[in-house]
Scaffold this active site. Structure first.
Site, PDB file in Angstrom:
ATOM      1  N   TYR A  40      -1.087  -0.183  10.626  1.00 40.53           N
ATOM      2  CA  TYR A  40      -1.378  -0.806   9.324  1.00 40.53           C
ATOM      3  C   TYR A  40      -0.182  -0.665   8.380  1.00 40.53           C
ATOM      4  O   TYR A  40       0.306  -1.643   7.811  1.00 40.53           O
ATOM      5  CB  TYR A  40      -2.634  -0.177   8.708  1.00 40.53           C
ATOM      6  CG  TYR A  40      -2.880  -0.596   7.264  1.00 40.53           C
ATOM      7  CD1 TYR A  40      -3.057  -1.929   6.925  1.00 40.53           C
ATOM      8  CD2 TYR A  40      -2.911   0.357   6.244  1.00 40.53           C
ATOM      9  CE1 TYR A  40      -3.276  -2.311   5.601  1.00 40.53           C
ATOM     10  CE2 TYR A  40      -3.134  -0.010   4.925  1.00 40.53           C
ATOM     11  CZ  TYR A  40      -3.310  -1.353   4.608  1.00 40.53           C
ATOM     12  OH  TYR A  40      -3.514  -1.724   3.297  1.00 40.53           O
TER      13      TYR A  40
ATOM     14  N   LYS B 208       2.590  -3.532   6.702  1.00 40.44           N
ATOM     15  CA  LYS B 208       2.934  -3.708   5.280  1.00 40.44           C
ATOM     16  C   LYS B 208       4.445  -3.668   5.088  1.00 40.44           C
ATOM     17  O   LYS B 208       5.012  -4.460   4.338  1.00 40.44           O
ATOM     18  CB  LYS B 208       2.252  -2.621   4.428  1.00 40.44           C
ATOM     19  CG  LYS B 208       0.736  -2.793   4.313  1.00 40.44           C
ATOM     20  CD  LYS B 208       0.383  -4.066   3.558  1.00 40.44           C
ATOM     21  CE  LYS B 208      -1.103  -4.292   3.427  1.00 40.44           C
ATOM     22  NZ  LYS B 208      -1.465  -5.636   2.958  1.00 40.44           N
TER      23      LYS B 208
ATOM     24  N   SER C 222       0.837  -1.204   0.000  1.00 44.87           N
ATOM     25  CA  SER C 222       0.000   0.000   0.000  1.00 44.87           C
ATOM     26  C   SER C 222       0.871   1.254   0.000  1.00 44.87           C
ATOM     27  O   SER C 222       2.002   1.246   0.516  1.00 44.87           O
ATOM     28  CB  SER C 222      -0.856  -0.026   1.272  1.00 44.87           C
ATOM     29  OG  SER C 222      -1.412   1.241   1.508  1.00 44.87           O
TER      30      SER C 222
HETATM   31  N1  LIG Z   1      -8.691  -1.576  -0.873  1.00 48.52           N
HETATM   32  C1  LIG Z   1      -7.731  -0.680  -0.657  1.00 48.52           C
HETATM   33  O1  LIG Z   1      -7.998   0.527  -0.583  1.00 48.52           O
HETATM   34  C2  LIG Z   1      -6.287  -1.129  -0.501  1.00 48.52           C
HETATM   35  C3  LIG Z   1      -5.261  -0.190  -0.673  1.00 48.52           C
HETATM   36  C4  LIG Z   1      -3.950  -0.609  -0.523  1.00 48.52           C
HETATM   37  C5  LIG Z   1      -3.660  -1.935  -0.196  1.00 48.52           C
HETATM   38  N2  LIG Z   1      -4.667  -2.815  -0.027  1.00 48.52           N
HETATM   39  C6  LIG Z   1      -4.346  -4.194   0.360  1.00 48.52           C
HETATM   40  O2  LIG Z   1      -4.869  -5.079  -0.617  1.00 48.52           O
HETATM   41  C7  LIG Z   1      -5.292  -6.302   0.010  1.00 48.52           C
HETATM   42  C8  LIG Z   1      -6.714  -6.603  -0.402  1.00 48.52           C
HETATM   43  O3  LIG Z   1      -7.529  -5.500  -0.057  1.00 48.52           O
HETATM   44  P1  LIG Z   1      -9.101  -5.528  -0.281  1.00 48.52           P
HETATM   45  O4  LIG Z   1      -9.529  -4.135  -0.483  1.00 48.52           O
HETATM   46  O5  LIG Z   1      -9.457  -6.570  -1.271  1.00 48.52           O
HETATM   47  O6  LIG Z   1      -9.562  -5.984   1.172  1.00 48.52           O
HETATM   48  P2  LIG Z   1     -10.811  -6.911   1.595  1.00 48.52           P
HETATM   49  O7  LIG Z   1     -10.986  -6.746   3.054  1.00 48.52           O
HETATM   50  O8  LIG Z   1     -11.960  -6.664   0.700  1.00 48.52           O
HETATM   51  O9  LIG Z   1     -10.260  -8.376   1.279  1.00 48.52           O
HETATM   52  C9  LIG Z   1      -9.346  -9.048   2.118  1.00 48.52           C
HETATM   53  C10 LIG Z   1      -9.804 -10.503   2.195  1.00 48.52           C
HETATM   54  O10 LIG Z   1      -8.901 -11.244   3.031  1.00 48.52           O
HETATM   55  C11 LIG Z   1      -9.667 -12.106   3.872  1.00 48.52           C
HETATM   56  N3  LIG Z   1      -8.846 -12.397   5.055  1.00 48.52           N
HETATM   57  C12 LIG Z   1      -8.442 -11.518   6.019  1.00 48.52           C
HETATM   58  N4  LIG Z   1      -7.692 -12.156   6.929  1.00 48.52           N
HETATM   59  C13 LIG Z   1      -7.590 -13.456   6.519  1.00 48.52           C
HETATM   60  C14 LIG Z   1      -6.945 -14.616   7.054  1.00 48.52           C
HETATM   61  N5  LIG Z   1      -6.235 -14.573   8.191  1.00 48.52           N
HETATM   62  N6  LIG Z   1      -7.045 -15.777   6.371  1.00 48.52           N
HETATM   63  C15 LIG Z   1      -7.765 -15.842   5.219  1.00 48.52           C
HETATM   64  N7  LIG Z   1      -8.414 -14.781   4.670  1.00 48.52           N
HETATM   65  C16 LIG Z   1      -8.317 -13.613   5.329  1.00 48.52           C
HETATM   66  C17 LIG Z   1     -10.949 -11.346   4.151  1.00 48.52           C
HETATM   67  O11 LIG Z   1     -12.027 -12.169   4.514  1.00 48.52           O
HETATM   68  C18 LIG Z   1     -11.193 -10.655   2.803  1.00 48.52           C
HETATM   69  O12 LIG Z   1     -11.989 -11.448   1.942  1.00 48.52           O
HETATM   70  C19 LIG Z   1      -5.113  -6.102   1.509  1.00 48.52           C
HETATM   71  O13 LIG Z   1      -3.901  -6.727   1.893  1.00 48.52           O
HETATM   72  C20 LIG Z   1      -5.006  -4.599   1.664  1.00 48.52           C
HETATM   73  O14 LIG Z   1      -4.208  -4.234   2.768  1.00 48.52           O
HETATM   74  C21 LIG Z   1      -5.979  -2.444  -0.187  1.00 48.52           C
END
Ligand SMILES: NC(=O)c1ccc[n+]([C@@H]2O[C@H](COP(=O)([O-])OP(=O)(O)OC[C@H]3O[C@@H](n4cnc5c(N)ncnc54)[C@H](O)[C@@H]3O)[C@@H](O)[C@H]2O)c1
Length: 339
Positions: free
Chosen positions: A148, A152, A124
């Protein structure tokens, strides 16, 4: 490739699964459904026209992760699973270290043990904290200002150290800026749990009449309209970058990190205007005090991803807001759709 996709039913994982299936990869998904629903599987399969394999599994369970790899025969891993909210991480840091770092340690150990040497990791722009210079490129110092962001960085360090000691490993960390939008089919999108933490889902709920007004944090920043500027990028563009990233880790060894953004910043008021056009609804807002820790302006220099992945963000802000709204609208109660 046969690709293990963690967090496959989440917002970005589900869109990436569709893009991977579209180009012919097989997807084995895992999720513990802590922040998503098993029903997303059917939406992925409808959007792609192909099935996926899906396992319910908490990555913090080391034995279960090893068991998955014993039978998996994976060629590569794309690791999306984790928690993603800065504010929540301030209140519940242990949860973030457990779900983001602990789970990644299990995954890294199993991947190395089973010689699954190609990994793409969801990082991120929060790793940069409040950068002194813009645009932010990968040489910008990493200086996270929240638990957070620090999780990362910790996972990037883990993968970097792993690659330094195991020359066959290849890990690409993708530093997303602000993913918004939804799949153009209307089948997949972001489903916030409770009060949305991010701007777009909140704006959409105001447009839908589910919330009365949007609070804009700070109207006196040193920007053209006084509101914060971020680099919003379509989730499908982000998803497509993962297909390129798999090719990259297939050919280049070692650890690397790349920014995924458009290279262009938009203010909160510009987002509101784009959402008014996309939704054709009023979006009442009020300017309130600044939020602690928010930088005025952050946007990416995506040159490395442009050149080394051959990837470029294509969708403009209006398209992102239209697509986000299409999904939101499809999931509204009928009376809210009509109003
Ligand atoms: N969406 C954003 O704005 C954004 C920005 C930068 C980085 N990210 C990163 O991208 C990744 C995906 O983000 P997203 O927006 O799809 O988030 P999200 O919350 O929609 O999806 C994350 C998924 O991981 C699953 N999960 C969490 N912990 C788990 C575990 N211990 N075992 C198995 N499954 C688990 C959740 O149930 C969920 O389905 C994350 O790592 C997030 O930090 C997201």
């Amino acid at each position: 490739m046969r690709v293990l996709v963690t967090g496959v039913t989440g917002y970005i994982g589900s869109h990436a699964a569709v893009e991977l299936l579209d180009v012919g990869h097989d997807v084995v998904g895992v999720d513990d459904f802590s922040a998503s629903s098993p029903s997303v599987r059917a939406a992925i399969e409808r959007a792609a026209g192909r099935p996926i394999e899906l396992h319910e599994l908490d990555l913090r369970n080391r034995a279960a992760v090893n068991c998955l790899f014993d039978k998996g025969n994976f060629d590569a891993v794309i690791h999306f699973a984790g928690r993603k909210f800065v504010g929540e991480s301030m209140d519940r840091p242990v949860r973030y270290y457990s779900r983001n770092v602990g789970a990644s340690i299990n995954l890294a150990a199993a991947a190395q043990r089973h010689r699954v040497e190609k990994i793409v990791f969801s990082s991120s722009c929060t790793v940069y904290g409040n950068p002194a210079q813009l645009p932010v490129n990968e040489a910008t110092p990493v200086a996270p200002v929240s638990p957070y962001g620090r999780t990362k960085v910790a996972v990037e360090d883990l993968f970097s150290d792993l690659c330094a000691t195991d020359p066959n490993m290849s890990v690409l960390s993708l530093r997303y800026f602000n993913p918004i939008g939804a799949h153009p089919s209307g089948l997949l999108g972001e489903v916030p749990q409770g009060t949305p933490n991010n701007l777009l889902p909140y704006v959409m709920q105001v447009a839908a009449g589910q919330r009365s007004t949007l609070s804009v944090f700070g109207g006196d920043y040193d920007t053209a309209d006084g509101t914060c500027i971020r680099d919003y990028v379509h989730v499908v563009d982000i998803a497509k970058a993962h297909v390129r990233a798999l090719d990259y880790v297939d050919h280049v060894r070692g650890f690397d990190a790349m920014n995924l953004g458009t290279g262009r910043g938009s203010s909160v008021l510009e987002i509101i205007t784009a959402c008014r056009i996309a939704t054709r609804r009023d979006i009442p807002y009020q300017i309130v005090d600044r939020r602690a820790g928010d930088a005025a302006v952050i946007f990416a220099d995506p040159t490395r991803a442009n050149i080394d992945l051959g990837w470029r963000a294509e969708a403009n802000l209006t398209q992102m807001c239209f697509d986000h709204w299409r999904f939101e609208r499809a999931h509204l109660a009928p009376e809210a759709q009509a109003s």
